[in-house]
Design an enzyme around this catalytic site. Structure first.
Site, short mmCIF file in Angstrom:
data_model
loop_
_atom_site.label_atom_id
_atom_site.label_comp_id
_atom_site.label_asym_id
_atom_site.label_seq_id
_atom_site.Cartn_x
_atom_site.Cartn_y
_atom_site.Cartn_z
N ASP A 185 12.86 0.73 -7.18
CA ASP A 185 12.63 2.01 -7.86
C ASP A 185 11.72 2.92 -7.06
O ASP A 185 11.42 4.04 -7.50
CB ASP A 185 11.94 1.78 -9.22
CG ASP A 185 12.83 1.11 -10.24
OD1 ASP A 185 14.06 1.24 -10.12
OD2 ASP A 185 12.29 0.46 -11.15
N ASP A 210 16.96 -10.76 -13.62
CA ASP A 210 16.37 -9.60 -14.27
C ASP A 210 16.74 -9.67 -15.75
O ASP A 210 17.89 -9.89 -16.09
CB ASP A 210 16.98 -8.33 -13.63
CG ASP A 210 15.96 -7.23 -13.46
OD1 ASP A 210 15.34 -6.87 -14.48
OD2 ASP A 210 15.79 -6.74 -12.34
N GLU A 213 7.63 -6.14 -16.02
CA GLU A 213 7.50 -4.76 -15.51
C GLU A 213 6.71 -3.99 -16.57
O GLU A 213 7.27 -3.42 -17.50
CB GLU A 213 8.86 -4.11 -15.28
CG GLU A 213 8.70 -2.80 -14.51
CD GLU A 213 9.87 -1.83 -14.67
OE1 GLU A 213 9.99 -0.93 -13.84
OE2 GLU A 213 10.63 -1.95 -15.64
O1 TEU Z 1 12.37 0.73 -14.54
C1 TEU Z 1 11.55 1.23 -15.59
C2 TEU Z 1 11.08 2.57 -15.28
O2 TEU Z 1 11.79 3.42 -14.82
C3 TEU Z 1 9.68 2.90 -15.56
O3 TEU Z 1 9.10 3.46 -14.43
C4 TEU Z 1 9.62 3.83 -16.73
O4 TEU Z 1 9.57 5.13 -16.25
C5 TEU Z 1 8.40 3.50 -17.56
O5 TEU Z 1 8.71 2.31 -18.27
C6 TEU Z 1 8.02 4.57 -18.53
O6 TEU Z 1 8.97 4.72 -19.53
C7 TEU Z 1 13.27 -0.27 -14.83
C8 TEU Z 1 14.11 -0.64 -13.63
O7 TEU Z 1 13.30 -1.15 -12.62
C9 TEU Z 1 14.92 0.56 -13.20
O8 TEU Z 1 15.67 0.32 -12.04
C10 TEU Z 1 15.82 0.94 -14.33
O9 TEU Z 1 16.48 2.13 -14.03
C11 TEU Z 1 15.06 1.10 -15.64
O10 TEU Z 1 14.13 0.06 -15.89
C12 TEU Z 1 16.02 1.09 -16.79
O11 TEU Z 1 16.54 -0.20 -16.96
#
Ligand code: TEU
Ligand code: CA
Length: 557
Positions: A331, A98, A258
């Site tokens: 998530d 990651d 992501e």
């Molecule tokens: O998740 C990103 C995340 O939470 C998105 O859904 C976010 O809401 C979107 O980018 C809008 O701002 C990642 C990881 O998968 C998660 O586990 C972490 O908590 C998060 O990043 C922070 O590192």
């Protein structure tokens, strides 16, 4: 579309804290992953993404990194990591880590130095601004885990710093070329160790909309969610291009972004032939029930909406690139609890959901436990909840006037803990995950749902996923399963999700009856072969198949 080495692969996400403990401390570890490599091989997995194992205070379970070049002792040592890479390589499995570079931990050396001397070079690694009690904040944005994105800089009454996520996750300043070079050097350092690539966390957030400014509030707290901000932000691709050029491309690394809130016009630059990433996750289904108000305002997802979202994604990237197809991740709620109607636990329904997603064009990505149909965890009190996002949403529910009991219903639907409960390996105490006390409660259904039992049962969900993976690798069908064009069939038929995968001289028909009642499906022509069926039989009259409840079929037509 150019062909890439990873196109025909099957990927699997490991959430290491909950995968396999080997030293009895209740926390999964690298030795646990090594121990289970043969298991992954047996399932047919080629690429494994491991959620963060770097040194971290675990404020956000490892997504808050205090040292990018060291393994957190709770997960093991760098020797364990090197052993894992070597053992995986022997089995032809690629390891993907990651990459969390939108932010680091407030315990990272860079942030500590920035706090010591905000005017010094490390002050420019973050977004630190002067601020005095009573001043308006630079912007009214709400962090992903609630509250303002601004917090007071530790040790300073007159300065604040920006964090899109937890207070302990200060955002890195990508406008600063020194920050970017530090990050690229770290990425190359890991790739030199033999990683296959990275899953890239929250990456659209690295570009900030500057100067900071307010947007119309979307809740009574006067703040505005980051989705709105991201939709109005331009320029992230310039950073991503530079990163790809200096890191991923020379190594031919596999990268899965992501990516949320991307712009349609940017798809070729994101995942096209010479895109910044190999692929990115398809979140079209995931976001169907997102509401700016919070979890308590989430609508139920219907099968027709689920189908429409899948097909829309297939069309958007058609001829451009591959998406990573998922029904869940660390998530999200468990896919079978999220997309099947409430109360449906039948193994054939779980198989249907998995099969429909797996057979789409793209890279199928399983999440640990999905292969046995693991389900959401029911909690009765907020004291049982670990996830910082869920704890924030609990408060959001209460602020909206819900009772604690009502709030828990929404947490049970959406808490990130749902996917993070320990993997259910067998029916021994703690499901074979640990000999100690698991860091998060084991789902009590582990006696019925576990790997050991499903491995023995030829009709199990586990064996069904194995068959799906085997079909993807079967030389007779692989070309079509991997590259065949996706064409919906009977798209308007209620609670039926069916599509063709059209190869050069071969057409597969994938069909799922997404309901608890039988229904008929018209066939486009004669059946040449039955490749997969989640039930023992199927019935046919003329050119109509009578699909049983939750029946899923892959046919050659
Ligand atoms: O998740 C990103 C995340 O939470 C998105 O859904 C976010 O809401 C979107 O980018 C809008 O701002 C990642 C990881 O998968 C998660 O586990 C972490 O908590 C998060 O990043 C922070 O590192
Ligand atoms: Ca351990």
């Amino acid at each position: 579309m150019e062909r890439k080495w990873w196109h025909g692969k099957t990927a699997y996400q490991i959430y290491p804290k909950s995968f396999q403990d080997t030293n009895g401390d209740g926390i999964g570890d690298l030795q646990g992953i090594i121990r289970r490599l043969d298991y992954l091989k047996e399932l047919g997995v080629d690429i494994v993404w491991i959620s963060p194992i770097y040194c971290s205070p675990l404020a956000d379970q490892g997504y808050d990194i205090s040292d990018y070049r060291a393994i957190d002792p709770r997960f093991g040592t760098m020797e364990d990591m090197e052993e894992l890479l070597a053992e995986a390589k022997k089995r032809d499995i690629g390891i993907v880590m990651d990459l969390v570079v939108n932010h680091c931990s407030d315990e990272h050396e860079w942030f500590r130095k920035a706090c010591e001397d905000p005017e010094g070079p490390y002050g420019r690694y973050f977004y630190i601004l002067p601020w005095h009690e009573g001043d308006p904040l630079p912007c009214n944005w709400r962090g992903a885990f609630g509250g303002s994105v601004w917090s007071k800089l530790p040790g300073h009454e007159d300065r604040i710093y920006y964090h899109a996520f937890h207070r302990k996750q200060p955002d890195l300043n990508w406008e600063n070329p020194e920050v970017r070079q530090e990050i690229y050097a770290m990425i190359r350092w890991w790739l030199d160790k033999g990683l296959a690539g990275f899953r890239i966390d929250a990456i659209m957030n690295i570009k900030k909309l500057l100067p900071f400014r307010d947007f119309p509030p979307d809740r009574e707290d006067g703040l505005c969610g980051l989705e709105t901000v991201l939709r109005n932000t331009e320029g992230v691709l310039d950073f991503l291009d530079e990163m790809a050029e200096q890191t991923f491309r020379p190594y031919e690394a596999f990268t899965a972004g992501e990516v949320f809130n991307e712009k349609e016009k940017d798809l070729p630059r994101l995942i096209g032939d010479h895109g910044v990433f190999s692929s990115m996750f398809d979140f079209a289904e995931t976001v169907l029930d997102h509401s700016p108000l919070g979890w308590y305002a989430a609508p139920e997802i219907t099968p027709d909406q689920y189908k429409a979202a899948c097909f829309a994604s297939q069309r958007r990237v058609d001829g451009i690139g591959f998406l990573c197809n998922i029904i869940e991740n660390h998530d999200e709620p468990r896919g079978v609890s999220h997309y099947l109607p409430a109360g449906i636990h039948a193994p054939e329904a779980k198989k249907m959901l998995g099969g429909l997603n797996f057979m789409l064009q793209g890279l199928p990505f399983l999440f640990q436990g999905q292969e046995i149909g693991m389900e959401n965890l029911a909690c009765t009190s907020i004291d049982e909840v670990d996830d910082c996002s869920a704890r924030d949403q609990y408060q959001v529910c209460l602020d909206a006037g819900l009772t604690p009991e009502e709030a828990m219903k929404f947490l049970n639907r959406f808490s990130r803990d749902n996917a993070r409960t320990p993997v259910q390996w067998d029916d021994s105490p703690n499901a074979g995950f640990t000999t100690g006390t698991p860091w998060l409660r084991v789902n009590p259904n582990y006696r019925e749902i576990n790997v050991a039992a499903q491995r023995e049962d030829p009709d199990s969900i586990w064996n069904f996923y194995r068959a799906l993976i085997a079909l993807r690798k079967n030389p007779r069908y692989a070309e079509t399963v991997v590259y065949g064009h996706t064409e919906p069939w009977l798209e308007e038929q209620h609670n039926l999700m069916a599509y063709f995968r059209q190869g050069k001289d071969q057409t597969l028909l994938v069909a799922g009856n997404f309901q608890a009642e039988p229904q008929d499906m018209r066939l486009p022509g004669p059946i040449r072969d039955l490749l997969l069926n989640n039930l023992r039989t199927f019935s046919l009259t003329g050119d109509h198949i009578h699909l049983a409840p939750w029946q899923f079929l892959v046919l050659e037509v």
